[in-house]
Design a protein around this motif. Structure first.
Motif, PDB file in Angstrom:
ATOM      1  N   ILE A  53       0.893  -1.213  -0.065  1.00 54.54           N
ATOM      2  CA  ILE A  53      -0.090  -0.053  -0.034  1.00 54.54           C
ATOM      3  C   ILE A  53       0.872   1.188   0.009  1.00 54.54           C
ATOM      4  CG2 ILE A  53      -1.792   1.257   1.358  1.00 54.54           C
ATOM      5  CD1 ILE A  53      -2.944  -1.307   0.289  1.00 54.54           C
ATOM      6  N   ASP A  54       0.633   2.107  -0.885  1.00 55.41           N
ATOM      7  CA  ASP A  54       1.369   3.364  -0.772  1.00 55.41           C
ATOM      8  C   ASP A  54       1.027   4.110   0.273  1.00 55.41           C
ATOM      9  OD1 ASP A  54       2.576   5.948  -1.404  1.00 55.41           O
ATOM     10  OD2 ASP A  54       2.440   5.549  -3.621  1.00 55.41           O
TER      11      ASP A  54
ATOM     12  N   THR B 243      -0.797   7.642  -0.561  1.00 50.81           N
ATOM     13  CA  THR B 243      -2.043   7.731  -0.999  1.00 50.81           C
ATOM     14  C   THR B 243      -3.024   6.894  -0.541  1.00 50.81           C
ATOM     15  OG1 THR B 243      -1.714   6.016  -2.885  1.00 50.81           O
ATOM     16  CG2 THR B 243      -1.271   8.314  -3.257  1.00 50.81           C
TER      17      THR B 243
ATOM     18  N   HIS C 227      -3.371   3.845  -1.384  1.00 56.87           N
ATOM     19  CA  HIS C 227      -3.848   2.801  -2.565  1.00 56.87           C
ATOM     20  C   HIS C 227      -2.949   1.785  -2.676  1.00 56.87           C
ATOM     21  CE1 HIS C 227      -5.654   6.764  -4.523  1.00 56.87           C
ATOM     22  NE2 HIS C 227      -6.566   6.138  -3.527  1.00 56.87           N
TER      23      HIS C 227
END
Length: 311
Positions: free
Chosen positions: A133-134, A137, A139
């Motif tokens: 997961i970034d 963000t 996301h």
């Protein structure tokens, strides 16, 4: 995934965390998450100021965690290679590469080792990598198959594995015998695209790379993410010196025999787009432009190693 094939994933695995001016609010959690999962954890520090590093490290260090300080910033590739050698000396079978901002799930090592064992029954496995997961963000990042004119982005599955053409270094589990066969990380690249170059070399040697959907972590790409004007989308922001390495090293990769020609064909437009967007819309615009052009020119000249001038 089925039952673990490796009897003791922890005993088989050594983790290597490379640090450079680490975040004191973040590094202790990175270490706390991975320490219970690995036989040994080696923190290879690239010449962070001693007081800064001391502030960033938990006190006391968990059992099995050792810090190796370098007097100079030797780059990411050399640090990973040094860590791999320490993993060999510790008697481990695998090395898990990690960045200083990667916070792993409690079962990440077990998931990766299990996936490796199952995949190896039918494939020459070069490496298996975590889904992440970034942290900017929130996301999930996809795995990637190279294509033209665009890459194919494959969402990380809830379970199971997907074959991909490259893996980011952080969260990659590599068997030390494979490192011996393929060779270590390219130290001359210093930092950016070290993982891309190794992935290309591994695949050219007949090994396959896999993303593991249920081996998860959070990871940060770049300093920040910025929304561009005129509906031009988002851009990951890096310091000018990182932009230098990104441009220089991609040009160096264009000349490597293991680099897929299709990657070069679809990367050239991305190079031009990156140059334009970061020079026109992201501060410091002039420094960004100078750093990127300097990197392009040094790549064309075949220069590698650390950048020794101020950008």
């Amino acid at each position: 995934m089925g039952a673990f094939v490796e009897a003791d994933p922890k005993r088989a695995t050594c983790a290597v965390i490379v640090t450079y001016h680490p975040d004191p609010a973040e590094l202790p959690e990175v270490i706390a998450r991975i320490a219970p999962q690995a036989h040994r954890v080696f923190i290879i520090d690239n010449a962070s100021p001693p007081a800064h590093l001391q502030q960033a490290l938990p006190a006391p260090l968990p059992d099995g965690v050792d810090v190796i300080r370098s007097a100079t910033n030797d780059g990411l590739g050399r640090a990973y290679n040094r860590g791999a050698q320490l993993a060999r000396q510790a008697g481990c079978r695998f090395v898990l590469l990690m960045d200083q901002d990667s916070v792993v799930a409690p079962d990440l090592v077990a998931r990766l080792v299990d996936a490796h064992a199952q995949l190896k029954a039918d494939a020459r496995v070069g490496a298996v990598g975590a889904a992440f997961i970034d942290a900017h963000t929130g996301h999930p990042a996809p795995f990637v198959r190279i294509g033209f004119p665009l890459n194919r982005k494959i969402p990380a599955p809830e379970r199971g594995c997907v074959e991909c053409d490259f893996l980011i270094s952080s969260g990659s589990l590599i068997e030390l015998d494979v490192l011996d066969a393929v060779g270590g990380m390219d130290e001359a690249l210093f930092i950016d695209n070290v993982d891309l170059e190794w992935s290309f070399r591994a695949r050219a040697s007949g090994y396959r790379l896999f993303g593991v959907g249920d081996a998860r972590m959070t990871h940060r790409i770049g300093h920040t993410v910025r929304r561009l004007p005129l509906g031009l989308g988002d851009v990951v922001v890096h310091a000018p010196v990182r932009l230098y390495y990104m441009m220089r090293n991609r040009v160096l990769l264009y000349g490597r025999p293991q680099t897929p020609r299709v990657w070069i064909a679809q990367d050239l437009p991305r190079l031009a787009l990156k140059l334009a967007r970061l020079s026109l819309f992201v501060q410091p615009r002039r420094r960004n432009f100078r750093a990127m052009v300097s990197g392009l020119l040094d790549g064309l000249r075949g220069r590698s190693g650390p950048c020794t001038r101020i950008l």
